[in-house]
Design a protein around this motif. Structure first.
Motif, PDB file in Angstrom:
ATOM      1  N   ASN A  40       0.824  -1.202   0.000  1.00  0.00           N
ATOM      2  CA  ASN A  40       0.000   0.000   0.000  1.00  0.00           C
ATOM      3  C   ASN A  40       0.865   1.261   0.000  1.00  0.00           C
ATOM      4  N   GLY A  41       0.494   2.210  -0.873  1.00  0.00           N
ATOM      5  CA  GLY A  41       1.231   3.464  -0.924  1.00  0.00           C
ATOM      6  C   GLY A  41       2.534   3.401  -1.685  1.00  0.00           C
ATOM      7  N   ALA A  42       2.750   2.321  -2.439  1.00  0.00           N
ATOM      8  CA  ALA A  42       4.035   2.165  -3.126  1.00  0.00           C
ATOM      9  C   ALA A  42       4.177   3.064  -4.344  1.00  0.00           C
ATOM     10  N   GLY A  43       3.061   3.590  -4.855  1.00  0.00           N
ATOM     11  CA  GLY A  43       3.135   4.488  -5.995  1.00  0.00           C
ATOM     12  C   GLY A  43       2.695   3.897  -7.308  1.00  0.00           C
ATOM     13  N   LYS A  44       2.051   2.734  -7.273  1.00  0.00           N
ATOM     14  CA  LYS A  44       1.727   2.033  -8.514  1.00  0.00           C
ATOM     15  C   LYS A  44       0.675   2.769  -9.346  1.00  0.00           C
ATOM     16  N   THR A  45      -0.433   3.149  -8.710  1.00  0.00           N
ATOM     17  CA  THR A  45      -1.486   3.841  -9.453  1.00  0.00           C
ATOM     18  C   THR A  45      -1.026   5.228  -9.883  1.00  0.00           C
ATOM     19  N   THR A  46      -0.252   5.892  -9.047  1.00  0.00           N
ATOM     20  CA  THR A  46       0.313   7.182  -9.444  1.00  0.00           C
ATOM     21  C   THR A  46       1.190   7.012 -10.676  1.00  0.00           C
ATOM     22  N   CYS A  47       1.972   5.956 -10.699  1.00  0.00           N
ATOM     23  CA  CYS A  47       2.808   5.669 -11.859  1.00  0.00           C
ATOM     24  C   CYS A  47       1.953   5.463 -13.106  1.00  0.00           C
ATOM     25  N   PHE A  48       0.847   4.719 -12.959  1.00  0.00           N
ATOM     26  CA  PHE A  48      -0.080   4.529 -14.074  1.00  0.00           C
ATOM     27  C   PHE A  48      -0.618   5.866 -14.573  1.00  0.00           C
ATOM     28  N   ASN A  49      -0.985   6.733 -13.643  1.00  0.00           N
ATOM     29  CA  ASN A  49      -1.537   8.032 -14.017  1.00  0.00           C
ATOM     30  C   ASN A  49      -0.509   8.903 -14.731  1.00  0.00           C
ATOM     31  N   LEU A  50       0.739   8.729 -14.391  1.00  0.00           N
ATOM     32  CA  LEU A  50       1.800   9.446 -15.102  1.00  0.00           C
ATOM     33  C   LEU A  50       1.976   8.897 -16.517  1.00  0.00           C
ATOM     34  N   LEU A  51       1.953   7.585 -16.641  1.00  0.00           N
ATOM     35  CA  LEU A  51       2.165   6.965 -17.949  1.00  0.00           C
ATOM     36  C   LEU A  51       1.049   7.315 -18.931  1.00  0.00           C
ATOM     37  N   THR A  52      -0.168   7.469 -18.423  1.00  0.00           N
ATOM     38  CA  THR A  52      -1.308   7.756 -19.297  1.00  0.00           C
ATOM     39  C   THR A  52      -1.667   9.237 -19.297  1.00  0.00           C
ATOM     40  N   LYS A  53      -0.824  10.042 -18.650  1.00  0.00           N
ATOM     41  CA  LYS A  53      -0.896  11.501 -18.717  1.00  0.00           C
ATOM     42  C   LYS A  53      -2.061  12.106 -17.956  1.00  0.00           C
ATOM     43  N   PHE A  54      -2.659  11.346 -17.019  1.00  0.00           N
ATOM     44  CA  PHE A  54      -3.654  11.929 -16.130  1.00  0.00           C
ATOM     45  C   PHE A  54      -2.975  12.782 -15.071  1.00  0.00           C
ATOM     46  N   LEU A  55      -1.668  12.561 -14.894  1.00  0.00           N
ATOM     47  CA  LEU A  55      -0.829  13.406 -14.056  1.00  0.00           C
ATOM     48  C   LEU A  55       0.401  13.806 -14.859  1.00  0.00           C
ATOM     49  N   ALA A  56       0.896  15.004 -14.579  1.00  0.00           N
ATOM     50  CA  ALA A  56       2.147  15.453 -15.206  1.00  0.00           C
ATOM     51  C   ALA A  56       3.301  15.151 -14.254  1.00  0.00           C
ATOM     52  N   PRO A  57       4.393  14.576 -14.743  1.00  0.00           N
ATOM     53  CA  PRO A  57       5.523  14.279 -13.858  1.00  0.00           C
ATOM     54  C   PRO A  57       6.207  15.550 -13.373  1.00  0.00           C
ATOM     55  N   THR A  58       6.763  15.478 -12.170  1.00  0.00           N
ATOM     56  CA  THR A  58       7.589  16.576 -11.679  1.00  0.00           C
ATOM     57  C   THR A  58       8.900  16.631 -12.440  1.00  0.00           C
ATOM     58  N   SER A  59       9.425  15.452 -12.755  1.00  0.00           N
ATOM     59  CA  SER A  59      10.636  15.356 -13.574  1.00  0.00           C
ATOM     60  C   SER A  59      10.692  13.965 -14.187  1.00  0.00           C
ATOM     61  N   GLY A  60      11.579  13.795 -15.147  1.00  0.00           N
ATOM     62  CA  GLY A  60      11.749  12.500 -15.800  1.00  0.00           C
ATOM     63  C   GLY A  60      11.165  12.467 -17.202  1.00  0.00           C
ATOM     64  N   THR A  61      11.341  11.337 -17.870  1.00  0.00           N
ATOM     65  CA  THR A  61      10.959  11.185 -19.266  1.00  0.00           C
ATOM     66  C   THR A  61      10.187   9.891 -19.459  1.00  0.00           C
ATOM     67  N   ILE A  62       9.168   9.934 -20.337  1.00  0.00           N
ATOM     68  CA  ILE A  62       8.401   8.745 -20.710  1.00  0.00           C
ATOM     69  C   ILE A  62       8.533   8.557 -22.213  1.00  0.00           C
ATOM     70  N   LEU A  63       8.953   7.361 -22.625  1.00  0.00           N
ATOM     71  CA  LEU A  63       9.123   7.050 -24.036  1.00  0.00           C
ATOM     72  C   LEU A  63       8.197   5.906 -24.422  1.00  0.00           C
ATOM     73  N   PHE A  64       7.453   6.075 -25.501  1.00  0.00           N
ATOM     74  CA  PHE A  64       6.608   5.020 -26.060  1.00  0.00           C
ATOM     75  C   PHE A  64       7.040   4.795 -27.497  1.00  0.00           C
ATOM     76  N   ASN A  65       7.455   3.560 -27.781  1.00  0.00           N
ATOM     77  CA  ASN A  65       8.027   3.264 -29.100  1.00  0.00           C
ATOM     78  C   ASN A  65       9.135   4.258 -29.455  1.00  0.00           C
ATOM     79  N   GLN A  66       9.984   4.545 -28.456  1.00  0.00           N
ATOM     80  CA  GLN A  66      11.133   5.434 -28.579  1.00  0.00           C
ATOM     81  C   GLN A  66      10.761   6.897 -28.814  1.00  0.00           C
ATOM     82  N   ARG A  67       9.503   7.234 -28.705  1.00  0.00           N
ATOM     83  CA  ARG A  67       9.042   8.611 -28.895  1.00  0.00           C
ATOM     84  C   ARG A  67       8.733   9.230 -27.548  1.00  0.00           C
TER      85      ARG A  67
END
Length: 272
Positions: A40-67
């Motif tokens: 509990n509280g490990a950050g899994k759903t938050t991570c999902f929300n970042l990957l699908t852009k429901f949240l904007a990351p504070t920092s870092g990069t997301i690549l899909f098919n190298q884009r």
């Protein structure tokens, strides 16, 4: 084409001083079923929300098919082929099962906003919708009003609606949450079935499900990746055992009733 379909580099999300996701470097291989697990509280759903852009990351990069998709909007990444489900079943309760799937097909075919057209014009999508329902063993429920479906069947319908969007990468958030044993087995078999030719990233707490169908797992703890690899390798790491059980002397084996109970009762909040 690279074997890595989704990659994050230093992905971080901070909420008013609280770091929910910390420097996560995730690599999802094309064609795999990859699970994010953790207490509990490990950050899994938050991570999902970042990957699908429901949240904007504070920092870092997301690549899909190298884009680089770090700054894109949810609709943009969905059009690229990243489609997700949610912990709470997201179907239209007062439409029929067939109509729910047809909504997804309308969007894919660009007819979603043709409000002036007769409903009869949608009949041409029925064969495609029925084909998808057959894939998830719901053909016999096509005319059923969705609110009347058992919970496990609603989750199957959500997967069918997701398939209607032709996803290249499916993100499934707690697909077996709240289910009895029979529904868990049905949905697990379904996920395995629809994974053919697709990549699936899922958050899941039932370790029997994870060990049975996942090619690779990433363990999150306090927002950071604790371990990553095949289930058989990761589940025996003392730090992973401790994260789940509170002591390294316990085990995370799928047959261990203690780990199953722990797994099925954790991560109840939205920042899971």
């Amino acid at each position: 084409m690279t074997d890595i379909i989704l990659e994050t580099r230093g992905l971080t999300k901070v909420f008013k001083g609280f770091t929910a996701v910390s420097d996560v470097n995730l690599r999802v291989r094309r064609g795999d079923i990859h699970a994010l697990i953790g207490p509990n509280g490990a950050g899994k759903t938050t991570c999902f929300n970042l990957l699908t852009k429901f949240l904007a990351p504070t920092s870092g990069t997301i690549l899909f098919n190298q884009r680089d998709i770090t700054t894109e909007q949810p609709a943009q990444v969905a059009r690229q082929g990243i489609i997700r489900s949610f912990q709470i079943s997201a179907v239209f309760p007062h439409l029929s099962v067939l109509e729910n799937v047809r909504v997804g097909l309308q969007r894919r075919l660009g007819t979603s906003f043709h409000f002036w057209r007769s409903e009869r014009a949608l009949a041409g999508l029925n064969d495609m919708a029925m084909s998808l329902l057959e894939q998830v063993d719901l053909a016999g429920f096509a005319d059923t009003i969705t609110v009347d479906l058992p919970y496990g069947r609603k989750r199957a319908l959500e997967i069918a609606a997701t398939l209607a969007m032709e996803p290249e990468l499916m993100l499934l958030d707690e697909p077996t949450q709240g289910m009895g044993h029979e529904d868990v087995s049905r949905v697990t078999d379904l996920i395995k079935k629809v994974s053919a030719g697709r990549t699936i990233l899922m958050v899941e707490h039932n370790m029997s499900v994870v060990s049975g169908i996942c090619d690779r797992i990433s363990v999150l703890q306090r927002g950071a990746v604790l371990a990553e690899g095949a289930y058989a390798e990761v589940s025996i790491i003392p730090e992973v055992m401790a994260a789940y059980m509170g002591t390294a002397s316990d085990t995370l084996e799928s047959g261990d009733s203690r780990s199953s109970v722990r797994a099925e009762t954790t991560d109840g909040n939205t920042h899971g």
